[in-house]
Design an enzyme around this catalytic site. Structure first.
Site, PDB file in Angstrom:
ATOM      1  N   GLU A  61     -27.264  22.905 -34.204  1.00 27.52           N
ATOM      2  CA  GLU A  61     -26.464  21.943 -34.953  1.00 27.52           C
ATOM      3  C   GLU A  61     -27.360  20.940 -35.670  1.00 27.52           C
ATOM      4  O   GLU A  61     -28.464  20.648 -35.225  1.00 27.52           O
ATOM      5  CB  GLU A  61     -25.523  21.187 -34.003  1.00 27.52           C
ATOM      6  CG  GLU A  61     -24.476  22.084 -33.393  1.00 27.52           C
ATOM      7  CD  GLU A  61     -23.464  21.338 -32.536  1.00 27.52           C
ATOM      8  OE1 GLU A  61     -22.263  21.552 -32.745  1.00 27.52           O
ATOM      9  OE2 GLU A  61     -23.862  20.558 -31.661  1.00 27.52           O
ATOM     10  N   CYS A  92     -33.001  17.315 -19.210  1.00 28.95           N
ATOM     11  CA  CYS A  92     -32.583  15.954 -18.846  1.00 28.95           C
ATOM     12  C   CYS A  92     -31.102  16.008 -18.454  1.00 28.95           C
ATOM     13  O   CYS A  92     -30.284  16.495 -19.228  1.00 28.95           O
ATOM     14  CB  CYS A  92     -32.802  15.000 -20.016  1.00 28.95           C
ATOM     15  SG  CYS A  92     -34.509  14.988 -20.610  1.00 28.95           S
ATOM     16  N   CYS A 101     -26.154  11.373 -30.075  1.00 30.98           N
ATOM     17  CA  CYS A 101     -27.327  11.715 -29.264  1.00 30.98           C
ATOM     18  C   CYS A 101     -26.927  12.407 -27.977  1.00 30.98           C
ATOM     19  O   CYS A 101     -26.094  11.908 -27.220  1.00 30.98           O
ATOM     20  CB  CYS A 101     -28.098  10.458 -28.874  1.00 30.98           C
ATOM     21  SG  CYS A 101     -28.743   9.573 -30.264  1.00 30.98           S
ATOM     22  N   CYS A 127     -28.129  14.968 -20.852  1.00 35.22           N
ATOM     23  CA  CYS A 127     -28.085  15.494 -22.218  1.00 35.22           C
ATOM     24  C   CYS A 127     -27.441  16.876 -22.216  1.00 35.22           C
ATOM     25  O   CYS A 127     -27.822  17.749 -21.432  1.00 35.22           O
ATOM     26  CB  CYS A 127     -29.505  15.573 -22.778  1.00 35.22           C
ATOM     27  SG  CYS A 127     -29.590  16.332 -24.415  1.00 35.22           S
ATOM     28  N   CYS A 168     -32.847  23.779 -25.229  1.00 37.64           N
ATOM     29  CA  CYS A 168     -33.949  22.884 -24.897  1.00 37.64           C
ATOM     30  C   CYS A 168     -34.382  23.169 -23.467  1.00 37.64           C
ATOM     31  O   CYS A 168     -33.552  23.476 -22.612  1.00 37.64           O
ATOM     32  CB  CYS A 168     -33.508  21.418 -25.021  1.00 37.64           C
ATOM     33  SG  CYS A 168     -34.859  20.230 -24.768  1.00 37.64           S
ATOM     34  N   CYS A 213     -30.207  14.456 -39.034  1.00 33.05           N
ATOM     35  CA  CYS A 213     -30.680  14.697 -37.670  1.00 33.05           C
ATOM     36  C   CYS A 213     -30.771  16.210 -37.484  1.00 33.05           C
ATOM     37  O   CYS A 213     -29.765  16.907 -37.613  1.00 33.05           O
ATOM     38  CB  CYS A 213     -29.700  14.073 -36.666  1.00 33.05           C
ATOM     39  SG  CYS A 213     -30.090  14.406 -34.938  1.00 33.05           S
TER      40      CYS A 213
HETATM   41  N1  SAH Z   1     -35.997  16.210 -27.019  1.00 33.13           N
HETATM   42  C1  SAH Z   1     -36.180  15.059 -27.845  1.00 33.13           C
HETATM   43  C2  SAH Z   1     -35.234  14.960 -29.024  1.00 33.13           C
HETATM   44  C3  SAH Z   1     -33.754  15.206 -28.811  1.00 33.13           C
HETATM   45  S1  SAH Z   1     -32.719  14.014 -28.054  1.00 33.13           S
HETATM   46  C4  SAH Z   1     -36.089  13.804 -26.996  1.00 33.13           C
HETATM   47  O1  SAH Z   1     -35.627  13.876 -25.875  1.00 33.13           O
HETATM   48  O2  SAH Z   1     -36.526  12.749 -27.455  1.00 33.13           O
HETATM   49  C5  SAH Z   1     -32.580  12.589 -29.035  1.00 33.13           C
HETATM   50  C6  SAH Z   1     -32.324  11.337 -28.178  1.00 33.13           C
HETATM   51  O3  SAH Z   1     -31.008  11.330 -27.583  1.00 33.13           O
HETATM   52  C7  SAH Z   1     -33.300  11.242 -27.016  1.00 33.13           C
HETATM   53  O4  SAH Z   1     -33.784   9.940 -26.923  1.00 33.13           O
HETATM   54  C8  SAH Z   1     -32.404  11.590 -25.852  1.00 33.13           C
HETATM   55  O5  SAH Z   1     -32.925  11.131 -24.643  1.00 33.13           O
HETATM   56  C9  SAH Z   1     -31.113  10.927 -26.235  1.00 33.13           C
HETATM   57  N2  SAH Z   1     -29.960  11.387 -25.476  1.00 33.13           N
HETATM   58  C10 SAH Z   1     -29.797  12.584 -24.869  1.00 33.13           C
HETATM   59  N3  SAH Z   1     -28.596  12.645 -24.259  1.00 33.13           N
HETATM   60  C11 SAH Z   1     -27.982  11.469 -24.489  1.00 33.13           C
HETATM   61  C12 SAH Z   1     -26.712  10.945 -24.135  1.00 33.13           C
HETATM   62  N4  SAH Z   1     -25.837  11.650 -23.415  1.00 33.13           N
HETATM   63  N5  SAH Z   1     -26.404   9.696 -24.561  1.00 33.13           N
HETATM   64  C13 SAH Z   1     -27.278   8.988 -25.302  1.00 33.13           C
HETATM   65  N6  SAH Z   1     -28.480   9.439 -25.668  1.00 33.13           N
HETATM   66  C14 SAH Z   1     -28.841  10.659 -25.263  1.00 33.13           C
END
Ligand code: SAH
Length: 372
Positions: free
Chosen positions: A111, A135, A362, A138, A131, A124
């Site tokens: 996406e 985490c 995000c 996410c 991935c 974006c």
């Molecule tokens: N893998 C990279 C880029 C993708 S995520 C990274 O982790 O930086 C982009 C941002 O969204 C990251 O800072 C991630 O931690 C954040 N993110 C992921 N899940 C989220 C959520 N449920 N709510 C808010 N931010 C989130």
């Protein structure tokens, strides 16, 4: 598809899969000339093709009237194959936020999200299908890593957005992409070579690339230290965003599992070296999760770690993801967190949650098919 990873399990090396067809956007200008020559054409045709793709945003061979008929078809088939097929598009904010679900040549789904603001347009983009960083808050990480994307597959997401803007399909009149953030699906620093190639295509002046200012490009990472060090040496003044989410190893080990490899002190060390080399302010991403990482003592600890550095903190109210028990912090806790950081003289903003209602914010990109 990949299997669902166990808690804390990391996938640093992407599974080997078939590669997408070679595309103009994978190549430097010299490589494009060589590729065109190999196809039996004059090298200057590479410049013409590049002008169409990167400057005029031409989509079909019919529009390339400066190239002879047969040549056009052949060069487009060989060097501008369609890499992304739009499966679904959802918009909100009166059409100024749009999320597109793309199918890649092998059926992988990714996406991208376009966000138009009064003064800028941010795209974006995804850098991997899925991935491997896992985490737990996410959505993308929950399905594991399918494969790395190619340079051209990454660039094509931006070009698609640029075309829609140029054609006036986004409310606000014809426009241009001013910012690109690698905050879609995937960990860009785990697909280093393709991502650097894409960044170069984005910032190289037209017709070699799209001519977007490097200052408008942000690479976001969980903190792969060797890759951050390498990025600092590329001579590309892009913004580094570090997804920290906790100032202490105990909590960060669980929220960002890569922390079991590179600790908070190591990743911040790499960030400060990046800032020193590039003179660019590092962005610290911190998703505020109710009663998990939003305590005042953690804000205080974070403030002490960041005090006096070339840094900016981006607080992100946690966006909801399927199956997660966590939610965003209470407004009063968020305010207290901001105040604590500010008391250390640290610059901080709370990010808006654009795209939340279309699961485009995000951490919400999961690329479910329309009927799932
Ligand atoms: N893998 C990279 C880029 C993708 S995520 C990274 O982790 O930086 C982009 C941002 O969204 C990251 O800072 C991630 O931690 C954040 N993110 C992921 N899940 C989220 C959520 N449920 N709510 C808010 N931010 C989130």
């Amino acid at each position: 598809m990949s299997e669902q990873p166990k808690a804390g399990q990391l996938t640093l090396v992407a599974p080997r899969r078939g590669k997408p067809q070679r595309h103009l956007a994978d190549l430097t200008m010299a490589e494009r000339r060589a590729a065109v020559a190999e196809l039996g054409e004059k090298p200057f045709r590479a410049d013409q093709l590049s002008r169409h793709y990167f400057a005029r945003l031409t989509e079909t061979p019919e529009q390339m009237t400066d190239l002879p008929g047969g040549t056009r078809e052949r060069l487009v088939a060989q060097l501008m194959p369609p890499l992304l097929t739009s499966v679904r598009e959802i918009t909100c904010d009166g059409g100024t936020t749009r999320k597109t679900l793309w199918k890649l040549f092998d059926g992988s789904l990714v996406e991208s999200v376009l966000m138009r603001y009064p003064d800028r347009v941010t795209m974006c983009v995804s850098s991997q299908a899925g991935c491997g960083m896992n985490c737990p808050f996410c959505a993308t990480g929950q399905a594991g890593l399918t494969r790395n994307m190619s340079t051209a597959e990454i660039v094509e997401q931006v070009v698609a957005g640029a075309r829609a803007l140029a054609a006036g399909q986004v409310p606000g009149g014809p426009g241009r992409i001013t910012n690109v953030v690698f905050m879609g699906m995937g960990e860009p620093m785990a697909n280093y070579k393709a991502v650097i190639g894409a960044v170069r295509r984005l910032v190289d002046p037209a017709p070699e690339g799209l001519g977007i200012s490097a200052r408008g490009v942000t690479v976001s990472t969980v903190g792969l230290v060797p890759a951050i060090e390498k990025l600092a040496d590329e001579g590309l003044p892009v913004t580094l965003a570090l997804s920290l989410h906790a100032p202490d190893d105990e909590l960060r080990d669980t929220l960002v599992p890569i922390n079991t490899r590179w600790k908070v002190s190591e990743v911040l060390g790499a960030a400060w070296r990046y800032a020193a080399k590039t003179k660019r302010r590092v962005s610290i991403e911190y998703a505020l999760i109710k009663d998990i990482n939003d305590q005042e003592w953690r804000a205080d600890l974070l403030g002490r770690l960041l005090k006096g550095k070339l840094v900016h903190v981006n607080l992100i109210p946690l966006n909801p993801t399927p199956g997660s028990k966590w939610t965003a912090s209470r407004p009063e806790d968020e305010r207290a967190f901001v105040r604590r950081l500010e008391s250390h003289g640290v610059a901080v903003t709370v990010r808006d949650t654009r795209g939340r209602e279309i699961d485009g914010a995000c951490g919400q990109l999961a690329a479910a098919t329309p009927d799932s």
